[in-house]
Design a protein around this motif. Sequence first.
Motif, PDB file in Angstrom:
ATOM      1  N   SER A  58       0.810  -1.165  -0.016  1.00 44.79           N
ATOM      2  CA  SER A  58      -0.198   0.069  -0.086  1.00 44.79           C
ATOM      3  C   SER A  58       0.920   1.221   0.177  1.00 44.79           C
ATOM      4  N   SER A  59       1.911   1.273   0.721  1.00 45.20           N
ATOM      5  CA  SER A  59       2.899   2.342   0.627  1.00 45.20           C
ATOM      6  C   SER A  59       3.494   2.627  -0.419  1.00 45.20           C
ATOM      7  N   ILE A  60       3.917   1.251  -1.498  1.00 48.68           N
ATOM      8  CA  ILE A  60       4.585   1.780  -2.953  1.00 48.68           C
ATOM      9  C   ILE A  60       3.100   2.117  -3.610  1.00 48.68           C
ATOM     10  N   THR A  61       2.073   1.795  -3.481  1.00 45.01           N
ATOM     11  CA  THR A  61       0.985   2.192  -4.327  1.00 45.01           C
ATOM     12  C   THR A  61       0.911   3.713  -4.158  1.00 45.01           C
ATOM     13  N   ARG A  62       0.828   4.233  -3.056  1.00 44.93           N
ATOM     14  CA  ARG A  62       0.711   5.434  -2.523  1.00 44.93           C
ATOM     15  C   ARG A  62       1.777   6.282  -3.061  1.00 44.93           C
ATOM     16  N   SER A  63       3.104   5.898  -3.061  1.00 41.33           N
ATOM     17  CA  SER A  63       4.348   6.494  -3.496  1.00 41.33           C
ATOM     18  C   SER A  63       4.204   6.785  -5.008  1.00 41.33           C
ATOM     19  N   VAL A  64       3.688   5.661  -5.696  1.00 43.10           N
ATOM     20  CA  VAL A  64       3.815   5.789  -7.158  1.00 43.10           C
ATOM     21  C   VAL A  64       2.712   6.737  -7.572  1.00 43.10           C
ATOM     22  N   ILE A  65       1.539   6.797  -6.653  1.00 44.68           N
ATOM     23  CA  ILE A  65       0.581   7.816  -7.374  1.00 44.68           C
ATOM     24  C   ILE A  65       1.167   9.551  -6.913  1.00 44.68           C
ATOM     25  N   GLY A  66       1.632   9.311  -5.852  1.00 38.58           N
ATOM     26  CA  GLY A  66       2.294  10.655  -5.415  1.00 38.58           C
ATOM     27  C   GLY A  66       3.460  11.007  -6.411  1.00 38.58           C
ATOM     28  N   LEU A  67       4.212  10.189  -6.835  1.00 39.46           N
ATOM     29  CA  LEU A  67       5.253  10.518  -7.809  1.00 39.46           C
ATOM     30  C   LEU A  67       4.586  11.133  -9.176  1.00 39.46           C
ATOM     31  N   VAL A  68       3.508  10.214  -9.672  1.00 42.46           N
ATOM     32  CA  VAL A  68       2.748  10.697 -10.903  1.00 42.46           C
ATOM     33  C   VAL A  68       2.123  12.297 -10.525  1.00 42.46           C
ATOM     34  N   ARG A  69       1.495  12.396  -9.389  1.00 40.48           N
ATOM     35  CA  ARG A  69       0.964  13.716  -9.100  1.00 40.48           C
ATOM     36  C   ARG A  69       1.965  15.008  -9.060  1.00 40.48           C
ATOM     37  N   TYR A  70       3.188  14.584  -8.449  1.00 34.76           N
ATOM     38  CA  TYR A  70       4.251  15.430  -8.449  1.00 34.76           C
ATOM     39  C   TYR A  70       4.871  15.750  -9.776  1.00 34.76           C
ATOM     40  N   LEU A  71       4.842  14.754 -10.680  1.00 38.51           N
ATOM     41  CA  LEU A  71       5.509  14.998 -12.219  1.00 38.51           C
ATOM     42  C   LEU A  71       4.546  15.465 -12.890  1.00 38.51           C
ATOM     43  N   ARG A  72       3.275  15.455 -12.575  1.00 42.38           N
ATOM     44  CA  ARG A  72       2.292  16.335 -13.364  1.00 42.38           C
ATOM     45  C   ARG A  72       1.997  17.528 -12.977  1.00 42.38           C
ATOM     46  N   GLN A  73       2.413  17.811 -11.774  1.00 42.48           N
ATOM     47  CA  GLN A  73       2.574  19.296 -11.022  1.00 42.48           C
ATOM     48  C   GLN A  73       3.545  20.153 -11.850  1.00 42.48           C
ATOM     49  N   ARG A  74       4.843  19.342 -11.841  1.00 41.92           N
ATOM     50  CA  ARG A  74       5.769  19.980 -12.537  1.00 41.92           C
ATOM     51  C   ARG A  74       5.684  20.382 -13.996  1.00 41.92           C
ATOM     52  N   ARG A  75       5.018  19.533 -14.834  1.00 42.07           N
ATOM     53  CA  ARG A  75       4.813  19.575 -15.948  1.00 42.07           C
ATOM     54  C   ARG A  75       4.060  20.771 -16.414  1.00 42.07           C
ATOM     55  N   LYS A  76       2.895  20.827 -15.489  1.00 39.76           N
ATOM     56  CA  LYS A  76       1.887  21.936 -15.479  1.00 39.76           C
ATOM     57  C   LYS A  76       2.517  23.475 -15.466  1.00 39.76           C
ATOM     58  N   GLN A  77       3.393  23.332 -14.142  1.00 39.52           N
ATOM     59  CA  GLN A  77       4.240  24.748 -13.940  1.00 39.52           C
ATOM     60  C   GLN A  77       5.140  25.045 -15.086  1.00 39.52           C
ATOM     61  N   LYS A  78       5.854  24.141 -15.655  1.00 34.69           N
ATOM     62  CA  LYS A  78       6.644  24.378 -16.594  1.00 34.69           C
ATOM     63  C   LYS A  78       5.849  24.953 -17.830  1.00 34.69           C
ATOM     64  N   LYS A  79       4.803  24.413 -18.184  1.00 31.14           N
ATOM     65  CA  LYS A  79       3.879  24.938 -19.251  1.00 31.14           C
ATOM     66  C   LYS A  79       3.134  26.106 -18.982  1.00 31.14           C
ATOM     67  N   GLU A  80       3.144  26.554 -17.860  1.00 28.08           N
ATOM     68  CA  GLU A  80       2.585  27.818 -17.386  1.00 28.08           C
ATOM     69  C   GLU A  80       3.656  28.807 -17.603  1.00 28.08           C
ATOM     70  N   ARG A  81       4.991  28.449 -17.078  1.00 27.66           N
ATOM     71  CA  ARG A  81       6.052  29.495 -17.154  1.00 27.66           C
ATOM     72  C   ARG A  81       6.399  29.835 -18.684  1.00 27.66           C
ATOM     73  N   GLU A  82       6.291  28.304 -19.346  1.00 25.18           N
ATOM     74  CA  GLU A  82       6.725  28.773 -20.883  1.00 25.18           C
ATOM     75  C   GLU A  82       5.579  29.788 -21.577  1.00 25.18           C
ATOM     76  N   GLY A  83       4.295  29.550 -21.228  1.00 28.08           N
ATOM     77  CA  GLY A  83       3.335  30.599 -21.654  1.00 28.08           C
ATOM     78  C   GLY A  83       3.326  31.962 -21.198  1.00 28.08           C
ATOM     79  N   THR A  84       4.023  32.111 -19.918  1.00 24.40           N
ATOM     80  CA  THR A  84       4.267  33.579 -19.322  1.00 24.40           C
ATOM     81  C   THR A  84       5.275  33.945 -20.213  1.00 24.40           C
ATOM     82  N   GLN A  85       6.384  33.270 -20.528  1.00 27.87           N
ATOM     83  CA  GLN A  85       7.695  33.887 -21.186  1.00 27.87           C
ATOM     84  C   GLN A  85       7.170  34.241 -22.588  1.00 27.87           C
ATOM     85  N   LEU A  86       6.383  33.446 -23.004  1.00 31.31           N
ATOM     86  CA  LEU A  86       5.860  33.681 -24.818  1.00 31.31           C
ATOM     87  C   LEU A  86       5.110  35.099 -24.365  1.00 31.31           C
ATOM     88  N   GLU A  87       4.257  35.174 -23.572  1.00 34.66           N
ATOM     89  CA  GLU A  87       3.480  36.430 -23.687  1.00 34.66           C
ATOM     90  C   GLU A  87       4.484  37.767 -23.364  1.00 34.66           C
TER      91      GLU A  87
END
Length: 146
Positions: free
Chosen positions: A113-142
């Motif tokens: 259960s801890s491994i499963t929770r860690s895997v989904i935590g990592l997926v959420r973390y990577l998704r959040q980083r990708r979202k932040q990167k896209k937002e920064r790139e969008g701001t830089q383009l503006e």
Amino acid sequence: MKDWILVYVYNAVTNGIIDKMIVKRNIVQYPVRLLPKLFNIHILFDFFVYPTITVMYNQITYKNKPLLIFYKLLYFTIPMLLLELWAEKKTDLIKWNKGWKWYHTLITITIKSSITRSVIGLVRYLRQRRKQKKEREGTQLEHKSI
């Protein structure tokens, strides 16, 4: 919603793989089970009960810190252990072999259960980083277009 589907599927698939290995090594048996001619594992627990409990656990711990996540995990693993202890002693649903003890169940369910929770935590973390990167790139383009 897709996080919960990922948790469910990941848990169900890994349950089936691990349970098949444990049964093949004759560590645990399921004398009474659904579709015994097709499966030697406990498909209801592996593919429905445990994945559903794992989704609930992941929903309850969605924004918690690691220590609280662990404590909440015990609220799920201990009742599962108690149910398995009862089933092993009073029914033919499960039979422990080769020195398997109650603490093996508690440890393996807690780790899994801890491994499963860690895997989904990592997926959420990577998704959040990708979202932040896209937002920064969008701001830089503006700023460049101004």
